[in-house]
Write a protein that holds these residues in place. Structure first.
Motif, PDB file in Angstrom:
ATOM      1  N   GLU A  37       0.818  -1.215   0.000  1.00  0.00           N
ATOM      2  CA  GLU A  37       0.000   0.000   0.000  1.00  0.00           C
ATOM      3  C   GLU A  37       0.854   1.268   0.000  1.00  0.00           C
ATOM      4  N   VAL A  38       2.018   1.228   0.640  1.00  0.00           N
ATOM      5  CA  VAL A  38       2.843   2.427   0.759  1.00  0.00           C
ATOM      6  C   VAL A  38       3.895   2.506  -0.341  1.00  0.00           C
ATOM      7  N   ALA A  39       4.616   1.426  -0.586  1.00  0.00           N
ATOM      8  CA  ALA A  39       5.751   1.488  -1.508  1.00  0.00           C
ATOM      9  C   ALA A  39       5.331   1.494  -2.969  1.00  0.00           C
ATOM     10  N   TYR A  40       4.296   0.756  -3.323  1.00  0.00           N
ATOM     11  CA  TYR A  40       3.957   0.626  -4.731  1.00  0.00           C
ATOM     12  C   TYR A  40       3.586   1.957  -5.401  1.00  0.00           C
ATOM     13  N   PRO A  41       2.823   2.851  -4.748  1.00  0.00           N
ATOM     14  CA  PRO A  41       2.543   4.132  -5.411  1.00  0.00           C
ATOM     15  C   PRO A  41       3.807   4.951  -5.683  1.00  0.00           C
ATOM     16  N   PHE A  42       4.778   4.933  -4.772  1.00  0.00           N
ATOM     17  CA  PHE A  42       6.029   5.641  -5.035  1.00  0.00           C
ATOM     18  C   PHE A  42       6.786   4.974  -6.176  1.00  0.00           C
ATOM     19  N   HIS A  43       6.764   3.662  -6.223  1.00  0.00           N
ATOM     20  CA  HIS A  43       7.398   2.943  -7.332  1.00  0.00           C
ATOM     21  C   HIS A  43       6.840   3.424  -8.662  1.00  0.00           C
ATOM     22  N   ALA A  44       5.530   3.558  -8.736  1.00  0.00           N
ATOM     23  CA  ALA A  44       4.908   4.016  -9.988  1.00  0.00           C
ATOM     24  C   ALA A  44       5.372   5.418 -10.354  1.00  0.00           C
ATOM     25  N   MET A  45       5.542   6.290  -9.366  1.00  0.00           N
ATOM     26  CA  MET A  45       5.995   7.653  -9.645  1.00  0.00           C
ATOM     27  C   MET A  45       7.392   7.678 -10.245  1.00  0.00           C
ATOM     28  N   THR A  46       8.265   6.759  -9.818  1.00  0.00           N
ATOM     29  CA  THR A  46       9.635   6.787 -10.317  1.00  0.00           C
ATOM     30  C   THR A  46       9.731   6.443 -11.799  1.00  0.00           C
ATOM     31  N   LEU A  47       8.697   5.831 -12.350  1.00  0.00           N
ATOM     32  CA  LEU A  47       8.761   5.438 -13.751  1.00  0.00           C
ATOM     33  C   LEU A  47       8.702   6.634 -14.692  1.00  0.00           C
ATOM     34  N   ASP A  48       8.281   7.795 -14.189  1.00  0.00           N
ATOM     35  CA  ASP A  48       8.331   9.034 -14.981  1.00  0.00           C
ATOM     36  C   ASP A  48       9.160  10.047 -14.213  1.00  0.00           C
ATOM     37  N   HIS A  49      10.461   9.767 -14.144  1.00  0.00           N
ATOM     38  CA  HIS A  49      11.357  10.598 -13.348  1.00  0.00           C
ATOM     39  C   HIS A  49      11.352  12.045 -13.808  1.00  0.00           C
ATOM     40  N   ASP A  50      11.396  12.279 -15.125  1.00  0.00           N
ATOM     41  CA  ASP A  50      11.516  13.651 -15.617  1.00  0.00           C
ATOM     42  C   ASP A  50      10.319  14.503 -15.231  1.00  0.00           C
ATOM     43  N   LYS A  51       9.168  13.901 -15.131  1.00  0.00           N
ATOM     44  CA  LYS A  51       7.971  14.641 -14.735  1.00  0.00           C
ATOM     45  C   LYS A  51       7.926  14.875 -13.234  1.00  0.00           C
ATOM     46  N   ASN A  52       8.434  13.913 -12.454  1.00  0.00           N
ATOM     47  CA  ASN A  52       8.225  13.949 -11.006  1.00  0.00           C
ATOM     48  C   ASN A  52       9.392  14.486 -10.204  1.00  0.00           C
ATOM     49  N   PHE A  53      10.581  14.646 -10.802  1.00  0.00           N
ATOM     50  CA  PHE A  53      11.689  15.249 -10.069  1.00  0.00           C
ATOM     51  C   PHE A  53      11.650  16.763 -10.249  1.00  0.00           C
ATOM     52  N   GLY A  54      11.658  17.470  -9.141  1.00  0.00           N
ATOM     53  CA  GLY A  54      11.880  18.909  -9.173  1.00  0.00           C
ATOM     54  C   GLY A  54      10.839  19.728  -9.887  1.00  0.00           C
ATOM     55  N   GLY A  55       9.615  19.228  -9.982  1.00  0.00           N
ATOM     56  CA  GLY A  55       8.550  20.050 -10.513  1.00  0.00           C
ATOM     57  C   GLY A  55       8.332  19.996 -12.008  1.00  0.00           C
ATOM     58  N   GLY A  56       8.998  19.097 -12.719  1.00  0.00           N
ATOM     59  CA  GLY A  56       8.666  18.859 -14.118  1.00  0.00           C
ATOM     60  C   GLY A  56       9.522  19.553 -15.150  1.00  0.00           C
ATOM     61  N   ALA A  57      10.512  20.367 -14.743  1.00  0.00           N
ATOM     62  CA  ALA A  57      11.305  21.091 -15.736  1.00  0.00           C
ATOM     63  C   ALA A  57      12.171  20.159 -16.578  1.00  0.00           C
ATOM     64  N   LEU A  58      12.529  18.991 -16.040  1.00  0.00           N
ATOM     65  CA  LEU A  58      13.302  18.052 -16.848  1.00  0.00           C
ATOM     66  C   LEU A  58      12.481  17.560 -18.037  1.00  0.00           C
ATOM     67  N   ALA A  59      11.219  17.258 -17.808  1.00  0.00           N
ATOM     68  CA  ALA A  59      10.363  16.836 -18.916  1.00  0.00           C
ATOM     69  C   ALA A  59      10.190  17.955 -19.928  1.00  0.00           C
ATOM     70  N   GLU A  60      10.026  19.177 -19.451  1.00  0.00           N
ATOM     71  CA  GLU A  60       9.862  20.318 -20.360  1.00  0.00           C
ATOM     72  C   GLU A  60      11.123  20.561 -21.186  1.00  0.00           C
ATOM     73  N   SER A  61      12.290  20.424 -20.564  1.00  0.00           N
ATOM     74  CA  SER A  61      13.531  20.653 -21.293  1.00  0.00           C
ATOM     75  C   SER A  61      13.740  19.549 -22.336  1.00  0.00           C
ATOM     76  N   HIS A  62      13.318  18.342 -21.999  1.00  0.00           N
ATOM     77  CA  HIS A  62      13.427  17.238 -22.963  1.00  0.00           C
ATOM     78  C   HIS A  62      12.542  17.514 -24.165  1.00  0.00           C
ATOM     79  N   ASP A  63      11.308  17.960 -23.924  1.00  0.00           N
ATOM     80  CA  ASP A  63      10.398  18.264 -25.030  1.00  0.00           C
ATOM     81  C   ASP A  63      10.934  19.409 -25.888  1.00  0.00           C
ATOM     82  N   ALA A  64      11.525  20.422 -25.208  1.00  0.00           N
ATOM     83  CA  ALA A  64      12.045  21.564 -25.960  1.00  0.00           C
ATOM     84  C   ALA A  64      13.247  21.196 -26.801  1.00  0.00           C
ATOM     85  N   GLY A  65      14.048  20.239 -26.279  1.00  0.00           N
ATOM     86  CA  GLY A  65      15.241  19.835 -27.010  1.00  0.00           C
ATOM     87  C   GLY A  65      14.910  19.007 -28.224  1.00  0.00           C
TER      88      GLY A  65
END
Length: 404
Positions: free
Chosen positions: A376-404
């Motif tokens: 119940e506790v670990a699995y939801p965090f596991h799912a979040m790690t699968l989209d690191h660029d979106k979930n680390f630091g507020g999403g700027a990594l995903a935005e920079s990837h899209d811009a690049g």
């Protein structure tokens, strides 16, 4: 309390040693079987700690060893956030660290991995057997028998699989669970940079506070985590727990950086004496047009500290019937590392398993209660790690990837 249990633990990493400390503290006996011949293999440097992991350590460790963990942890951050910067170190986005509230006189911050492992292995004596990996087990109504490399066996009431992402125990217990190799873009080759007075003057302040990732529009990245302990590590041990020996470790920056385009990073088994210098030079080329401090940081990486982590994760199993065999940490829910949750959840697993075993009268039912809570506790965090660029630091990594 139920009658004292004798618990077998496959794996001497953070979660396995945490289970061992908690059970011994509660009057049980353990045997820990670790595959490595010592506890010095390079597995990483700086570990972010939140209240999941830190409060688990409070529950599992004797009071003086917990005080030693606190004393050797990083000084409190000015900002308790994950931060994304651009290549000239201006801020793009930030996000509060994940996990429960983390307040108090000494908030949980970060530790040197080897120091924490040395604290967790303290006073286990002959119960910690190195160079003795578990290769399989048989379970019956009264207990579990493990086989060891070289042909030895051991018998206990329960078996805890704490043997990592490629867990032998999990492979037998839940054979349908796959291991998925996966890179984390721009991160994987790690090293340490001594945090000298000169470097403190050169490095912008926003690189010094917690775990930071900087990114450029070409896709290069640099991760920095600063370890600046509250007290000198080996001196803290002499003062707080004189029977415990900790390796000296000074302040440093943990760094992982992209290599320049066209650079091949060989598998660890194929590294030569020249590989670390080749990779460091390639990293410097990758950040040559960044803020001048980037090349300074990368250029000061200790060559002996450079190594590669082959990332991966497992696809966690659904529900299963509890037995005398259970799993903790990466053996149960190995995840990608860059949200800083893997070690914290592994220690939380250890805490909750010990809590259930100490409180219950039926060890199999106690294991079932632990496993339900863990999922119940670990699995939801596991799912979040699968989209690191979106979930680390507020999403700027995903935005920079899209811009690049």
């Amino acid at each position: 309390m139920i009658r004292p249990l004798h618990v077998l633990i496959a794996g001497g990493g953070l979660s396995g040693l945490g289970v061992a400390q908690g059970l011994v503290k509660s009057g049980h006996t353990v045997e820990v079987f670790e595959r490595d011949r010592d506890l010095n293999r390079k597995q990483g440097y700086y570990l972010h700690m939140n209240a999941f992991g830190g409060e688990a350590l409070r529950a599992l460790l004797p009071d003086d060893l917990f005080a030693l963990y606190q004393a050797t942890s990083r000084v409190t951050y000015e900002r308790r956030e994950s931060v994304v910067l651009h290549d000239h170190f201006g801020e793009l986005s930030s996000q509060p660290h994940l996990g429960p509230p983390n307040e108090g006189e000494i908030p949980h911050t970060g530790v040197h991995r080897r120091t924490l492992r040395q604290i967790l292995s303290a006073r286990l004596g002959g119960a910690l057997r190195v160079g003795a990996p578990v290769t399989g087990y048989t379970e019956d109504a009264d207990g579990v028998t493990v086989t060891l490399a070289g042909g030895g066996i051991a018998r206990g009431d329960l078996l805890v699989g704490a043997d990592g992402i490629r867990s032998v125990v999990r492979t037998q217990r839940l054979p349908e669970v796959p291991v998925i190799p996966a890179g984390v873009r721009g991160i994987g080759v790690y090293g340490r940079v001594p945090l000298t007075a000169e470097l403190r003057e050169i490095v912008p302040a926003n690189l010094m506070d917690g775990v930071v990732i900087a990114v450029d529009r070409a896709g290069s990245r640099m991760l920095v985590g600063v370890f600046d302990p509250r007290q000198p590590v080996h001196e803290a041990a002499k003062r707080i727990a004189p029977d415990v020996t900790l390796d000296p470790v000074g302040p440093y920056m943990m760094v992982s950086c992209s290599v320049a385009p066209g650079t091949e990073v060989p598998p660890s088994a194929e590294w030569t004496a020249e590989t670390p210098a080749m990779l460091r030079d390639s990293m410097r080329r990758a950040v040559a047009l960044w803020h001048p401090a980037a090349a300074e940081i990368v250029g000061r990486m200790d060559l002996d500290s450079i190594f590669m982590i082959p990332f991966g994760f497992i696809v966690p199993a659904g529900t299963w019937e509890p037995s005398r065999v259970t799993l903790v940490g990466d053996a149960a829910h190995a995840m990608l590392p860059t949200l800083g949750m893997g070690a914290n959840l592994a220690l939380r697993d250890a805490e909750k398993l010990v809590e259930q075993l100490v409180r219950g009268t039926d060890p199999v039912a106690a294991i079932g209660g632990y496993e339900k809570d863990m999922r119940e506790v670990a699995y939801p965090f596991h799912a979040m790690t699968l989209d690191h660029d979106k979930n680390f630091g507020g999403g700027a990594l995903a935005e920079s990837h899209d811009a690049g």
